[in-house]
Design an enzyme around this catalytic site. Structure first.
Site, mmCIF file in Angstrom:
data_model
loop_
_atom_site.group_PDB
_atom_site.id
_atom_site.type_symbol
_atom_site.label_atom_id
_atom_site.label_comp_id
_atom_site.label_asym_id
_atom_site.label_seq_id
_atom_site.Cartn_x
_atom_site.Cartn_y
_atom_site.Cartn_z
ATOM 1 N N GLU A 60 0.824 -1.209 0.000
ATOM 2 C CA GLU A 60 0.000 0.000 0.000
ATOM 3 C C GLU A 60 0.856 1.256 0.000
ATOM 4 O OE1 GLU A 60 -2.452 -0.834 3.437
ATOM 5 O OE2 GLU A 60 -4.050 -1.530 2.141
ATOM 6 N N GLU A 70 -6.712 -7.853 -0.585
ATOM 7 C CA GLU A 70 -7.121 -7.910 0.819
ATOM 8 C C GLU A 70 -8.609 -7.667 0.892
ATOM 9 O OE1 GLU A 70 -4.939 -5.759 3.715
ATOM 10 O OE2 GLU A 70 -3.038 -5.970 2.698
#
Length: 649
Positions: free
Chosen positions: A185, A265
């Site tokens: 991320e 995710e």
């Protein structure tokens, strides 16, 4: 981890399609941009995967957890590697016992599971400092997660140790690792340093070869996808139940017009912070989101979803586990928010590894898309309520500094941070004397943001109260010239997400009396775990002078297991806050009055059969008049002090 969700329980849905012309005989795992799918050995492939963090599960339980994941119908597991768990000091590596990542990966292969590996170097995962080693902060000006040469040198030296262990386990080389994530991320980080991502891409390619599928994961926000993606790294996204699946994958399509849709995710649950309500996500909601993605043909990691292809793949947080010792991280949202010891995450497999209603709901969804393994789901591990165990006060912490800091204190005119004295975790005592008489109460305090994270204040060894980061930063005190002032500083876990990962600990600025800075400090870095692992204090003579005194103190006790050791949960009736060791193993932090977590998980593997189990408690604020622990056969996650039944159960 996802920022929007937590690693331990992310649902990863990936429908992936892989790279083109693989000869059917060669082992390959590739992206097929023409058909928007993954290809495994040349055949369209979709995975359904779940996240598990080996560092949050005791090694003797690895097989049980992985077998339950396999029997749930998962084809793959997603695995983070926390750099700081393995490189404990610069150039000092630990891959033994619970840290034997190669043994864990070999076990996944033995059970027939594929692996999506997330080796960082930054992982988030609500883990201490997002997996980055605290010793990076020995250079206080270092810019983490950037092209800073000092940071890159440390990263490269680590990757040269880790990635050669990974290369022979890649799918192309006969192993079971099908893809490797680079960073985590990164688009959410302020630096937006493409040079850093390019450097990582070069290092991963040099050490792992040209064939392995490398990817990134970011949220679906345009700005984050802009900063977190790089040509040469396949871009995937993450989101949770309740998101608009089509819109989320449209965001991925803006940066990857072709190839499999992947949710890396998919959040099956969420984490807990101290002092907030226990998080939970309904089984029906998670199952419905998973089914929606799979019907779109996504690869799903419960943490990941991919979409569009012959078949869907997916992944999510399947088993959270426990933040033992000092490994829990923290967030910063208007203020510092430390993560609880339990990383149960409301995941399909509970903290103790038990199948939940959510697991069976997910398994039912998976069975609609692919056959389940033959055989029963392994049962919950047996639990035992060992009952009440009486403890005795051993000593006040300030009376055993000779044991806890055998090398003696560091002298400094003004306070030094944990990092300046090379203390990564745990506790440090700052000691000085009052410079003048204080007959009337004055303010003892620190500037904002300079207490990291809690300071337990003692005058003449009498506990005065606690200074707390972003909350209480002053106390009123009286005393006489020459009186001793001791402040025990506790590191509650370094921030694991966002711009604040350079999270220095200890006293970051001067402590003042009525605005006059105090000086002439003796600073004691405490090696409590070293002492406890060597048998202290059970091998020593108690030094308890003041039975009822509040403030930091050690308590000891023993109990026997009746013939067999089973998992258990320990409750702290009437205790305040502290740390628990059993047989030298650090089970983590308890914080009874803050909640929501009221019990610590004690895995059977730390217990002795046929001989005494040694309990050591460091209570920081004040133990009950009758100090005892209560061993239960179930956890209590969702209580805070407002529940009056707390101490009577």
């Amino acid at each position: 981890s996802a920022r929007m969700g937590l690693p331990a329980l992310a649902l990863l849905l990936a429908v992936g399609l892989l790279q083109t012309q693989a000869s059917p005989s060669a082992r390959s795992f590739q992206l097929d941009y023409e058909h928007n799918c993954f290809r495994k050995d040349g055949v369209p492939f979709r995975y359904i995967s779940g996240s598990i963090h080996y560092a949050r599960v005791p090694r003797p339980a690895w097989r049980d957890r992985l077998l339950k994941m396999h029997m749930s119908g998962l084809s793959a597991v997603q695995v983070y590697v926390p750099w700081n768990y393995h490189e404990t000091l610069p150039g000092v590596y630990d891959f033994a016992g619970n840290r034997d990542v190669e043994a864990f990966l070999d076990l996944t292969a033995e059970l027939g599971l594929l692996v999506i590996l997330r080796p960082g170097p930054y992982i988030c995962a609500e883990w201490e400092m997002g997996g980055l080693p605290a010793w990076l902060l020995w250079k206080p000006n270092i810019i983490l997660r950037s092209s800073d040469p000092a940071y890159l040198a440390a990263v490269d030296s680590w990757l040269h140790v880790l990635l050669p262990k990974i290369k022979p386990r890649l799918y192309q080389h006969g192993g079971n690792i099908i893809s490797v994530q680079v960073e985590n991320e990164y688009g959410s980080y302020y630096a937006c340093d493409y040079g850093y991502l390019r450097h990582l891409l070069g290092s991963f390619r040099a050490l792992l070869g040209s064939e392995v599928l490398l990817f990134t994961t970011d949220s679906t926000r345009v700005e984050e996808l802009r900063c977190g993606t790089l040509q040469g790294l396949y871009a995937t996204v993450d989101f949770g139940p309740g998101s608009n699946v089509t819109e989320a994958f449209d965001a991925q399509r803006r940066v990857e017009p072709k190839g499999p849709l992947v949710n890396s995710e998919y959040y099956t649950g969420w984490l807990d912070y101290w002092g907030e309500a226990h998080a939970s996500t309904s089984a029906a909601w998670v199952a419905r989101g998973l089914e929606d993605m799979l019907q779109l043909g996504a690869s799903v990691n419960m943490q990941v979803v991919s979409w569009q292809g012959a078949q869907p793949s997916g992944e999510y947080m399947f088993h959270g586990g426990t933040n033992f010792a000092y490994w829990s991280g923290a967030d910063y949202k208007e203020q510092y928010k430390p993560v609880t010891t339990s990383y149960d995450y409301d995941a399909p497999l509970s903290e103790a590894g038990d199948p939940t209603e959510k697991l069976f709901a997910i398994r039912t969804v998976i069975s609609k898309f692919q056959p389940l393994p033959v055989g029963p789901m392994p049962p919950a591990t047996p639990k035992y309520a060992y009952g009440r165990v009486a403890l005795q006060k051993f000593a006040d912490l300030l009376d055993v500094l000779d044991v806890l800091c055998p090398s003696g204190p560091i002298q400094s005119q003004f306070p030094l941070t944990f990092e300046a004295i090379k203390q990564a975790h745990g506790f440090v005592v700052y000691h000085t004397q009052l410079p003048w008489d204080i007959p009337d109460p004055v303010t003892l305090g620190a500037p904002p943001h300079s207490i990291s994270d809690r300071g337990y204040v003692m005058l003449q060894k009498e506990y005065q109260g606690t200074l707390e980061r972003d909350r209480q930063i002053t106390l009123r005190v009286t005393g006489r010239a020459g009186d001793t002032l001791d402040i025990l500083l506790e590191n509650m876990g370094r921030i694991s997400f966002g711009a604040n990962v350079s999270d220095f600990k200890g006293l970051l600025d001067n402590i003042s009396l009525d605005s006059d800075p105090l000086s002439n400090w003796l600073i004691y870095p405490l090696a409590i775990d070293t002492a406890v692992q060597q048998g202290w204090p059970h091998t020593a003579i108690p030094r308890s002078s003041s039975i009822g005194r509040a403030g930091p103190a050690f308590y000891t006790g023993t109990f026997e297991t009746p013939g067999i050791a089973w998992d258990t949960f320990v409750k702290f009736p009437g205790w305040s806050k502290g740390q628990l060791w059993i047989n030298g193993f650090n089970l983590g932090r308890y914080w009874t009055y803050c909640g929501p977590q009221q019990t610590l998980f004690v895995p059977s593997s730390v217990l002795h059969v046929g001989r005494s189990n040694n309990i050591t408690v460091l209570e920081l604020e004040g133990a009950p008049l009758t100090p005892l622990l209560l061993f239960l056969d179930r956890p209590l996650f969702n209580r805070t002090l407002s529940h009056s039944t707390l101490d009577t159960e």
